[in-house]
Design a protein around this motif. Structure first.
Motif, PDB file in Angstrom:
ATOM      1  N   LEU A   1       0.805  -1.112   0.139  1.00 17.03           N
ATOM      2  CA  LEU A   1       0.005  -0.194   0.088  1.00 17.03           C
ATOM      3  C   LEU A   1       0.660   1.586   0.002  1.00 17.03           C
ATOM      4  CD1 LEU A   1      -2.624   1.046   0.487  1.00 17.03           C
ATOM      5  CD2 LEU A   1      -2.515   1.464   2.813  1.00 17.03           C
ATOM      6  N   THR A   2       0.887   2.172  -0.686  1.00 18.51           N
ATOM      7  CA  THR A   2       1.476   3.594  -1.257  1.00 18.51           C
ATOM      8  C   THR A   2       0.694   4.618  -0.630  1.00 18.51           C
ATOM      9  OG1 THR A   2       3.016   1.781  -2.287  1.00 18.51           O
ATOM     10  CG2 THR A   2       3.577   4.138  -2.645  1.00 18.51           C
ATOM     11  N   LEU A   3       1.608   5.721   0.167  1.00 17.58           N
ATOM     12  CA  LEU A   3       0.095   6.773  -0.030  1.00 17.58           C
ATOM     13  C   LEU A   3       1.551   8.029  -0.441  1.00 17.58           C
ATOM     14  CD1 LEU A   3      -0.606   4.747   2.729  1.00 17.58           C
ATOM     15  CD2 LEU A   3      -2.171   6.905   2.815  1.00 17.58           C
ATOM     16  N   SER A   4       0.954   8.919  -1.523  1.00 20.42           N
ATOM     17  CA  SER A   4       1.816   9.462  -1.121  1.00 20.42           C
ATOM     18  C   SER A   4       1.052  11.213  -1.308  1.00 20.42           C
ATOM     19  CB  SER A   4       1.967   9.764  -3.117  1.00 20.42           C
ATOM     20  OG  SER A   4       3.035   8.307  -3.400  1.00 20.42           O
ATOM     21  N   PRO A   5       2.181  11.720  -0.430  1.00 21.83           N
ATOM     22  CA  PRO A   5       1.329  13.000  -0.270  1.00 21.83           C
ATOM     23  C   PRO A   5       1.278  13.906  -1.347  1.00 21.83           C
ATOM     24  CG  PRO A   5       3.541  12.742   1.565  1.00 21.83           C
ATOM     25  CD  PRO A   5       3.091  11.462   0.710  1.00 21.83           C
ATOM     26  N   GLN A   6       0.297  14.827  -1.371  1.00 21.13           N
ATOM     27  CA  GLN A   6      -0.284  15.842  -2.410  1.00 21.13           C
ATOM     28  C   GLN A   6      -0.060  17.869  -2.037  1.00 21.13           C
ATOM     29  OE1 GLN A   6      -0.527  14.179  -5.603  1.00 21.13           O
ATOM     30  NE2 GLN A   6      -0.013  12.594  -4.396  1.00 21.13           N
ATOM     31  N   PRO A   7       0.030  18.172  -2.815  1.00 17.64           N
ATOM     32  CA  PRO A   7       0.906  17.840  -4.138  1.00 17.64           C
ATOM     33  C   PRO A   7       2.046  16.897  -4.589  1.00 17.64           C
ATOM     34  CG  PRO A   7       1.141  19.755  -3.805  1.00 17.64           C
ATOM     35  CD  PRO A   7       0.311  19.721  -2.348  1.00 17.64           C
TER      36      PRO A   7
ATOM     37  N   GLY B   1       5.257  15.809  -4.904  1.00 14.06           N
ATOM     38  CA  GLY B   1       7.183  16.301  -4.433  1.00 14.06           C
ATOM     39  C   GLY B   1       6.844  16.901  -3.237  1.00 14.06           C
ATOM     40  N   THR B   2       6.439  17.537  -2.390  1.00 10.31           N
ATOM     41  CA  THR B   2       5.603  17.892  -1.207  1.00 10.31           C
ATOM     42  C   THR B   2       5.933  17.196   0.276  1.00 10.31           C
ATOM     43  OG1 THR B   2       3.261  17.580  -0.553  1.00 10.31           O
ATOM     44  CG2 THR B   2       4.033  19.353  -1.639  1.00 10.31           C
ATOM     45  N   GLY B   3       6.180  15.366  -0.160  1.00 12.00           N
ATOM     46  CA  GLY B   3       7.131  14.993   1.075  1.00 12.00           C
ATOM     47  C   GLY B   3       7.176  13.077  -0.527  1.00 12.00           C
ATOM     48  N   GLY B   4       7.814  12.767   0.371  1.00 15.10           N
ATOM     49  CA  GLY B   4       7.784  11.458   0.211  1.00 15.10           C
ATOM     50  C   GLY B   4       7.148  10.569   0.040  1.00 15.10           C
ATOM     51  N   PRO B   5       6.694   9.045  -0.149  1.00 16.48           N
ATOM     52  CA  PRO B   5       6.158   8.026  -0.353  1.00 16.48           C
ATOM     53  C   PRO B   5       5.806   7.362   1.223  1.00 16.48           C
ATOM     54  CG  PRO B   5       7.004   7.089  -2.307  1.00 16.48           C
ATOM     55  CD  PRO B   5       7.606   9.412  -1.235  1.00 16.48           C
TER      56      PRO B   5
ATOM     57  N   GLU C   1       8.834  14.694   4.995  1.00 18.70           N
ATOM     58  CA  GLU C   1       9.863  14.158   5.044  1.00 18.70           C
ATOM     59  C   GLU C   1       9.922  13.596   3.343  1.00 18.70           C
ATOM     60  OE1 GLU C   1      11.327  11.432   6.897  1.00 18.70           O
ATOM     61  OE2 GLU C   1      11.027  12.272   9.521  1.00 18.70           O
ATOM     62  N   ARG C   2      10.820  14.013   2.873  1.00 19.95           N
ATOM     63  CA  ARG C   2      11.134  13.962   1.250  1.00 19.95           C
ATOM     64  C   ARG C   2      11.480  12.967   0.655  1.00 19.95           C
ATOM     65  NH1 ARG C   2       9.544  18.121  -1.761  1.00 19.95           N
ATOM     66  NH2 ARG C   2       9.399  20.307  -0.024  1.00 19.95           N
ATOM     67  N   ARG C   3      11.994  11.371   2.083  1.00 16.77           N
ATOM     68  CA  ARG C   3      12.514  10.363   1.769  1.00 16.77           C
ATOM     69  C   ARG C   3      11.075   9.473   1.442  1.00 16.77           C
ATOM     70  NH1 ARG C   3      13.478   7.022   5.657  1.00 16.77           N
ATOM     71  NH2 ARG C   3      13.343   8.562   8.171  1.00 16.77           N
ATOM     72  N   ALA C   4      11.305   8.562   0.325  1.00 19.97           N
ATOM     73  CA  ALA C   4      10.331   7.338   1.110  1.00 19.97           C
ATOM     74  C   ALA C   4      10.586   6.798   1.670  1.00 19.97           C
ATOM     75  CB  ALA C   4      10.634   5.878  -0.209  1.00 19.97           C
ATOM     76  N   VAL C   5       9.637   6.224   3.138  1.00 15.41           N
ATOM     77  CA  VAL C   5       9.553   4.747   4.077  1.00 15.41           C
ATOM     78  C   VAL C   5       9.040   3.910   3.646  1.00 15.41           C
ATOM     79  CG1 VAL C   5       8.968   4.875   6.415  1.00 15.41           C
ATOM     80  CG2 VAL C   5      10.052   7.473   5.267  1.00 15.41           C
ATOM     81  N   GLU C   6       9.361   2.771   3.958  1.00 16.11           N
ATOM     82  CA  GLU C   6       8.589   1.815   3.952  1.00 16.11           C
ATOM     83  C   GLU C   6       8.973   1.133   5.320  1.00 16.11           C
ATOM     84  OE1 GLU C   6      10.456  -2.775   1.970  1.00 16.11           O
ATOM     85  OE2 GLU C   6       9.635  -0.778   0.908  1.00 16.11           O
ATOM     86  N   VAL C   7       7.044   0.721   5.645  1.00 21.80           N
ATOM     87  CA  VAL C   7       6.996   0.140   6.938  1.00 21.80           C
ATOM     88  C   VAL C   7       6.465  -0.800   6.284  1.00 21.80           C
ATOM     89  CG1 VAL C   7       5.596   1.109   9.163  1.00 21.80           C
ATOM     90  CG2 VAL C   7       6.887   2.834   7.786  1.00 21.80           C
ATOM     91  N   ASP C   8       6.593  -2.315   7.638  1.00 27.08           N
ATOM     92  CA  ASP C   8       6.296  -3.007   7.959  1.00 27.08           C
ATOM     93  C   ASP C   8       5.030  -3.331   8.312  1.00 27.08           C
ATOM     94  OD1 ASP C   8       5.506  -6.249   8.525  1.00 27.08           O
ATOM     95  OD2 ASP C   8       6.701  -6.308   9.975  1.00 27.08           O
ATOM     96  N   GLY C   9       3.913  -3.804   7.428  1.00 23.89           N
ATOM     97  CA  GLY C   9       2.455  -3.221   7.679  1.00 23.89           C
ATOM     98  C   GLY C   9       1.769  -4.388   8.880  1.00 23.89           C
ATOM     99  N   TRP C  10       3.002  -5.755   9.022  1.00 23.94           N
ATOM    100  CA  TRP C  10       2.203  -6.452  10.296  1.00 23.94           C
ATOM    101  C   TRP C  10       2.331  -5.838  11.820  1.00 23.94           C
ATOM    102  CZ3 TRP C  10      -0.583 -10.030   7.847  1.00 23.94           C
ATOM    103  CH2 TRP C  10      -0.758 -10.006   7.028  1.00 23.94           C
ATOM    104  N   SER C  11       2.759  -4.738  11.499  1.00 27.21           N
ATOM    105  CA  SER C  11       3.117  -4.026  12.718  1.00 27.21           C
ATOM    106  C   SER C  11       2.375  -3.497  12.803  1.00 27.21           C
ATOM    107  CB  SER C  11       4.942  -3.477  13.455  1.00 27.21           C
ATOM    108  OG  SER C  11       4.245  -2.113  11.744  1.00 27.21           O
ATOM    109  N   LEU C  12       1.537  -2.275  12.207  1.00 22.16           N
ATOM    110  CA  LEU C  12       0.441  -1.606  11.678  1.00 22.16           C
ATOM    111  C   LEU C  12      -0.822  -2.098  11.574  1.00 22.16           C
ATOM    112  CD1 LEU C  12       1.784   0.634   9.238  1.00 22.16           C
ATOM    113  CD2 LEU C  12       2.117   1.244  11.705  1.00 22.16           C
ATOM    114  N   LEU C  13      -0.848  -3.125  11.856  1.00 23.84           N
ATOM    115  CA  LEU C  13      -2.134  -3.568  11.397  1.00 23.84           C
ATOM    116  C   LEU C  13      -3.048  -3.699  12.404  1.00 23.84           C
ATOM    117  CD1 LEU C  13      -4.136  -4.807   9.058  1.00 23.84           C
ATOM    118  CD2 LEU C  13      -3.017  -7.905   9.929  1.00 23.84           C
ATOM    119  N   GLU C  14      -2.761  -4.584  13.508  1.00 24.37           N
ATOM    120  CA  GLU C  14      -3.463  -5.190  14.513  1.00 24.37           C
ATOM    121  C   GLU C  14      -4.384  -3.345  15.126  1.00 24.37           C
ATOM    122  OE1 GLU C  14      -1.580  -7.696  17.169  1.00 24.37           O
ATOM    123  OE2 GLU C  14      -3.087  -8.977  16.914  1.00 24.37           O
ATOM    124  N   PRO C  15      -3.381  -2.082  15.763  1.00 24.05           N
ATOM    125  CA  PRO C  15      -4.344  -1.107  15.947  1.00 24.05           C
ATOM    126  C   PRO C  15      -5.109  -0.872  14.680  1.00 24.05           C
ATOM    127  CG  PRO C  15      -1.397  -1.403  15.763  1.00 24.05           C
ATOM    128  CD  PRO C  15      -1.953  -2.217  15.547  1.00 24.05           C
ATOM    129  N   ALA C  16      -4.701  -0.818  13.344  1.00 19.61           N
ATOM    130  CA  ALA C  16      -5.005   0.049  12.538  1.00 19.61           C
ATOM    131  C   ALA C  16      -7.083  -0.679  12.572  1.00 19.61           C
ATOM    132  CB  ALA C  16      -5.366  -0.077  11.238  1.00 19.61           C
TER     133      ALA C  16
END
Length: 137
Positions: free
Chosen positions: A41-47, A49-53, A109-124
């Motif tokens: 799942l990739t979320l990209s801030p808009q517009p 160039g205003t932040g990394g995905p 932040e302008r850099r891309a960040v990758e997160v392990d989704g399993w750490s987010l799943l239960e609270p989400a």
């Protein structure tokens, strides 16, 4: 007419706009079998160039499901003995975003960040069910 599966979708959260996509991928074994399924799942801030995905990755593993189709729905992820979400649902995407933000992800932040989704799943999933507020990474 159904929505085009590869087209980005728009999400507004706390006054900020994100475009998001969900992709299924896997490697192919030497004998042609699929292996290492994952949903990203990739979320990209808009517009733009205003932040990394933010890339939230759900990789297949013991006690987890990341199906590529039947009998589960497209976009389903979860623990075989617990929480699950469908990554095509805007509410599930918003819940994952809220947990990532609560855990310290900075959309500016302008850099891309990758997160392990399993750490987010239960609270989400709990927040989506209305049980709690989003937790951290």
């Amino acid at each position: 007419m159904p929505r085009h599966a590869k087209k980005s979708r728009r999400l507004v959260a706390d006054g900020r706009v994100y475009m998001w996509t969900m992709r299924h991928s896997h490697r192919t074994h030497d004998d042609g079998r699929s292996m290492d399924c994952r949903h990203v799942l990739t979320l990209s801030p808009q517009p733009a160039g205003t932040g990394g995905p933010l890339r939230i990755v759900f990789a297949d593993g013991p006690g987890r499901y990341v199906p590529g189709g039947a009998p589960f729905g497209s976009g389903d992820v979860g623990f075989t003995q617990g929480a699950g979400l469908n990554l095509h649902e805007p509410g599930a995407v918003r819940a994952l975003l809220d947990v990532a933000l609560a855990g310290g992800w900075q959309p500016g932040e302008r850099r891309a960040v990758e997160v392990d989704g399993w750490s987010l799943l239960e609270p989400a999933a709990a927040a989506r069910a209305g049980e709690t507020s989003p937790g951290g990474l």
